[in-house]
Design an enzyme around this catalytic site. Structure first.
Site, PDB file in Angstrom:
ATOM      1  N   PHE A 134       9.679 -15.303 -78.445  1.00  0.00           N
ATOM      2  CA  PHE A 134      10.626 -16.206 -77.805  1.00  0.00           C
ATOM      3  C   PHE A 134      10.081 -16.565 -76.436  1.00  0.00           C
ATOM      4  O   PHE A 134       9.820 -15.680 -75.622  1.00  0.00           O
ATOM      5  CB  PHE A 134      12.027 -15.585 -77.658  1.00  0.00           C
ATOM      6  CG  PHE A 134      13.004 -16.584 -77.099  1.00  0.00           C
ATOM      7  CD1 PHE A 134      13.664 -17.479 -77.928  1.00  0.00           C
ATOM      8  CD2 PHE A 134      13.234 -16.664 -75.741  1.00  0.00           C
ATOM      9  CE1 PHE A 134      14.523 -18.442 -77.415  1.00  0.00           C
ATOM     10  CE2 PHE A 134      14.094 -17.624 -75.208  1.00  0.00           C
ATOM     11  CZ  PHE A 134      14.747 -18.511 -76.043  1.00  0.00           C
ATOM     12  N   ASP A 219       3.938 -13.224 -71.421  1.00  0.00           N
ATOM     13  CA  ASP A 219       5.299 -13.607 -71.066  1.00  0.00           C
ATOM     14  C   ASP A 219       6.071 -12.329 -70.761  1.00  0.00           C
ATOM     15  O   ASP A 219       6.442 -11.577 -71.660  1.00  0.00           O
ATOM     16  CB  ASP A 219       5.919 -14.377 -72.238  1.00  0.00           C
ATOM     17  CG  ASP A 219       7.379 -14.760 -71.991  1.00  0.00           C
ATOM     18  OD1 ASP A 219       8.000 -14.210 -71.056  1.00  0.00           O
ATOM     19  OD2 ASP A 219       7.901 -15.595 -72.750  1.00  0.00           O
ATOM     20  N   LYS A 248      14.131 -13.731 -65.560  1.00  0.00           N
ATOM     21  CA  LYS A 248      15.350 -12.922 -65.716  1.00  0.00           C
ATOM     22  C   LYS A 248      15.705 -11.989 -64.541  1.00  0.00           C
ATOM     23  O   LYS A 248      16.467 -12.370 -63.676  1.00  0.00           O
ATOM     24  CB  LYS A 248      15.295 -12.163 -67.041  1.00  0.00           C
ATOM     25  CG  LYS A 248      15.374 -13.141 -68.230  1.00  0.00           C
ATOM     26  CD  LYS A 248      15.810 -12.497 -69.512  1.00  0.00           C
ATOM     27  CE  LYS A 248      16.222 -13.535 -70.529  1.00  0.00           C
ATOM     28  NZ  LYS A 248      15.173 -13.979 -71.434  1.00  0.00           N
TER      29      LYS A 248
HETATM   30  C1  LIG Z   1      14.762 -15.320 -71.877  1.00  0.00           C
HETATM   31  C2  LIG Z   1      13.322 -15.498 -72.178  1.00  0.00           C
HETATM   32  C3  LIG Z   1      12.663 -16.708 -71.920  1.00  0.00           C
HETATM   33  C4  LIG Z   1      13.402 -17.949 -71.475  1.00  0.00           C
HETATM   34  O1  LIG Z   1      13.969 -17.803 -70.224  1.00  0.00           O
HETATM   35  P1  LIG Z   1      15.053 -18.889 -69.708  1.00  0.00           P
HETATM   36  O2  LIG Z   1      15.332 -18.417 -68.319  1.00  0.00           O
HETATM   37  O3  LIG Z   1      16.231 -18.788 -70.632  1.00  0.00           O
HETATM   38  O4  LIG Z   1      14.406 -20.206 -69.771  1.00  0.00           O
HETATM   39  C5  LIG Z   1      11.310 -16.771 -72.124  1.00  0.00           C
HETATM   40  N1  LIG Z   1      10.624 -15.699 -72.564  1.00  0.00           N
HETATM   41  C6  LIG Z   1      11.208 -14.524 -72.813  1.00  0.00           C
HETATM   42  C7  LIG Z   1      10.384 -13.361 -73.274  1.00  0.00           C
HETATM   43  C8  LIG Z   1      12.586 -14.380 -72.651  1.00  0.00           C
HETATM   44  O5  LIG Z   1      13.171 -13.212 -72.934  1.00  0.00           O
END
Ligand SMILES: *Cc1c(COP(=O)(O)O)cnc(C)c1O
Length: 393
Positions: A134, A219, A248
């Site tokens: 994700f 990420d 986050k």
């Molecule tokens: C939540 C998340 C995102 C996206 O972040 P947003 O602030 O919602 O755009 C991207 N990568 C990972 C691993 C995430 O958990």
């Protein structure tokens, strides 16, 4: 306003793109939430991993108050102290790279993908990402997100993305070519179900990127800023990426995202190539600085490791009692409880009983307590879960 009145406002005026629970949250403090009907909820999934220090951490609140009295926002036409200080703190806690600030995880990943394209040769336009990943909801990041359910309705997506099974080195090798600009993976897949990368896998990404002149992007939007007991999850794996992205928990509840790149790669992001109006604003960066300072002053990396071990141990004990639990996995305070059947009802029943957890990928319960969590709070959470599992067995 009553709960019903707030819900009516949403029904009339807010786009219904979320499946919301019929509760209005009015206050948060540490590991607890309070709703408009006077319920107190033990929050073991605070802010979807945003409130990594718990709700309204006093040091973050204080830093925000102070900064708000001086300067909320100044555009990137000028220099501002909080942005520079936060970049230094992050750089020193990772691999010494340079930062670009934005406002969310998707934006941080978007910046990383663009930088990878800019920095590599023009014929390199492909990206490799992993199934179950994700990476966000913008067009590039939803394309990077290798889960068909997020693609429905948006085809055709961006060209050039190649999806490979996670943790599969052979698949990665055969997907590689000299057209690949970057590989982007999460060191622990969050939404995908708390799937931990193997060291061998991350090291193979490193090697293949080096051999093919491609960039290794991790990420760390969900795993970063201490949740796993280290500042960044990659630090568990004896590997060094070229770029990490974070968001986050970075702002302790305030919207902020960042991409950090090795200086030599970062040099390709020259004026005119990428920007964010709100990115790096004083308020968000002051929050980020306070988050990092609080983690250090209160030894929260250690607490995350210790509470993570403790929570896993308690959940392993639950596994002995409940056949529905297949396994417990994760690092630090990023814990998945793999069930043998769907977990949504269990999560709903936990909430009715005063515990918030999450279910992802259908059958994985996600425990991501704040780094300030205590043994007593973890005990209480596991007790509630145990009771719910016993009642629904
Ligand atoms: C939540 C998340 C995102 C996206 O972040 P947003 O602030 O919602 O755009 C991207 N990568 C990972 C691993 C995430 O958990």
């Amino acid at each position: 306003m009553t709960t019903q009145e707030t819900i009516e406002l949403f029904d009339k005026y807010v786009i219904a793109n979320y499946g919301r629970l019929p509760r209005v949250i009015t206050k948060g403090e540490g590991c607890y939430l309070y709703d408009a009907d006077g319920n107190k909820i033990l929050d073991m999934f605070p802010g979807w991993a945003v409130s990594g220090l718990g709700h309204c951490h006093p040091k973050v609140v204080e830093a925000l108050r102070k900064q708000a009295g001086e300067l909320l926002h100044i555009d990137n036409t000028f220099y501002s102290e909080p942005q520079g200080v936060l970049a230094k703190l992050l750089s020193e806690r990772a691999f010494g790279g340079k930062c670009f600030f934005c406002n969310s995880g998707a934006e941080a990943n978007e910046a990383a993908l663009k930088l990878a394209r800019l920095h590599t040769a023009q014929e390199k336009y492909k990206f490799i990402t992993a199934e179950g990943s994700f990476h966000g909801r913008t067009f590039a990041t939803v394309t990077a997100t290798a889960q068909p359910k997020y693609h429905e309705g948006f085809l055709p997506l961006l060209p050039g993305f190649i999806y490979v099974p996670f943790n599969d080195i052979a698949a990665l090798e055969s997907a590689f070519s000299d057209e690949v600009a970057a590989v982007m993976v999460e060191p622990i897949q969050g939404e995908g179900g708390i799937n931990v990368a193997s060291s061998e896998y991350l090291q193979a990404i490193r090697r293949l990127c080096d051999e093919n002149g491609a960039i290794m992007i991790l990420d760390e939007v969900q795993t970063g800023i201490g949740r796993t007991g280290k500042w960044f999850a990659y630090q568990h794996f004896d590997v060094e990426p070229d770029i990490i992205t974070m968001a986050k928990a970075l702002g302790g509840g305030v919207a902020i995202g960042a991409m950090m790149a090795k200086a030599e790669i970062a040099a390709s992001l020259v004026p005119g190539k990428h920007a964010s109006t709100f990115g790096g604003n004083c308020l968000a960066c002051a929050a980020g600085v306070a988050v990092i300072e609080a983690i250090e002053e209160d030894n929260l990396l250690e607490n995350a490791s210790e509470m993570g071990r403790y929570a896993k141990e308690k959940l392993e004990q639950s596994k002995q009692k409940h056949h529905i639990i297949d396994n417990v996995r994760g690092i630090g305070l990023m814990i998945g409880v793999q069930l043998t059947s769907p977990g949504k009802d269990i999560v709903d029943k936990c909430l009715e009983n005063g515990l918030r957890i999450n279910c992802t990928s259908g059958t994985v319960l996600r425990f991501m307590p704040a780094m300030v969590a205590t043994k007593a709070q973890i005990d209480q959470a596991v007790e509630i879960l145990d009771a719910v599992l016993s009642a629904s067995a």
